[in-house]
Design a protein around this motif. Structure first.
Motif, PDB file in Angstrom:
ATOM      1  N   GLU A   9      15.278 -23.500   3.679  1.00 59.31           N
ATOM      2  CA  GLU A   9      16.667 -24.082   3.736  1.00 59.31           C
ATOM      3  C   GLU A   9      16.881 -24.039   5.112  1.00 59.31           C
ATOM      4  O   GLU A   9      16.992 -23.191   5.928  1.00 59.31           O
ATOM      5  N   ILE A  10      17.058 -25.318   5.798  1.00 60.43           N
ATOM      6  CA  ILE A  10      17.323 -25.314   7.221  1.00 60.43           C
ATOM      7  C   ILE A  10      18.773 -26.798   7.376  1.00 60.43           C
ATOM      8  O   ILE A  10      18.390 -27.767   7.021  1.00 60.43           O
ATOM      9  N   GLU A  11      19.738 -26.345   7.241  1.00 66.41           N
ATOM     10  CA  GLU A  11      20.944 -27.224   7.219  1.00 66.41           C
ATOM     11  C   GLU A  11      20.581 -28.486   8.490  1.00 66.41           C
ATOM     12  O   GLU A  11      20.383 -27.984   9.612  1.00 66.41           O
ATOM     13  N   GLY A  12      20.666 -29.490   8.045  1.00 63.91           N
ATOM     14  CA  GLY A  12      20.474 -30.787   8.913  1.00 63.91           C
ATOM     15  C   GLY A  12      19.053 -30.664   9.426  1.00 63.91           C
ATOM     16  O   GLY A  12      18.808 -31.615  10.348  1.00 63.91           O
ATOM     17  N   ALA A  13      18.177 -30.420   8.598  1.00 64.30           N
ATOM     18  CA  ALA A  13      16.808 -30.518   9.038  1.00 64.30           C
ATOM     19  C   ALA A  13      16.201 -31.858   9.151  1.00 64.30           C
ATOM     20  O   ALA A  13      15.527 -32.195  10.040  1.00 64.30           O
ATOM     21  N   GLY A  14      16.867 -32.818   8.428  1.00 64.12           N
ATOM     22  CA  GLY A  14      16.476 -34.346   8.462  1.00 64.12           C
ATOM     23  C   GLY A  14      17.122 -34.831   9.709  1.00 64.12           C
ATOM     24  O   GLY A  14      16.801 -36.064  10.238  1.00 64.12           O
ATOM     25  N   THR A  47      13.145 -32.822   4.632  1.00 61.17           N
ATOM     26  CA  THR A  47      14.205 -33.768   3.854  1.00 61.17           C
ATOM     27  C   THR A  47      15.416 -33.235   4.372  1.00 61.17           C
ATOM     28  O   THR A  47      15.515 -32.809   5.702  1.00 61.17           O
ATOM     29  N   ASP A  48      16.504 -33.738   3.970  1.00 61.86           N
ATOM     30  CA  ASP A  48      17.855 -33.569   4.555  1.00 61.86           C
ATOM     31  C   ASP A  48      18.012 -32.064   5.086  1.00 61.86           C
ATOM     32  O   ASP A  48      18.670 -31.838   6.272  1.00 61.86           O
ATOM     33  N   ASN A  49      18.005 -31.229   4.188  1.00 59.01           N
ATOM     34  CA  ASN A  49      18.628 -29.786   4.393  1.00 59.01           C
ATOM     35  C   ASN A  49      17.398 -28.754   4.296  1.00 59.01           C
ATOM     36  O   ASN A  49      17.498 -27.708   3.840  1.00 59.01           O
TER      37      ASN A  49
END
Length: 90
Positions: A9-14, A47-49
């Protein structure tokens, strides 16, 4: 050797820039070099997050060590039992 899918889980990965992704990839490869050839990173899906990474390793221990050494979050590790694709239906 077993194959694993790692969920991160990585907030803002995308929204990470090419430079950010390159830096993360370089750090991952550096850590893998320190761990030796028993653990291999095959690919990752951003992906997104979340980021889903595919690794080959003898067990989860080296994958967790890689995450600790590189400061890569691990939400879950799933061992791949088998793979299917459209040809499986034939």
């Amino acid at each position: 050797m077993p194959k694993y899918v790692i969920e991160r889980e990585i907030e803002g990965a995308g929204q990470l820039s090419e430079d950010d992704l390159q830096g993360i990839s370089q750090r991952s490869c550096d850590v893998l070099g320190q761990l030796g050839p028993q653990v291999q990173w095959l690919e990752s899906y951003v992906t997104d997050n979340k980021v889903f990474c595919v690794y080959i390793a003898p067990d989860e221990t080296l994958i967790r060590k890689h995450g600790e050494m590189g400061d890569f979050p691990i939400k879950a590790i799933h061992e791949v039992k088998t793979m299917i694709d459209p040809t499986t239906a034939e």
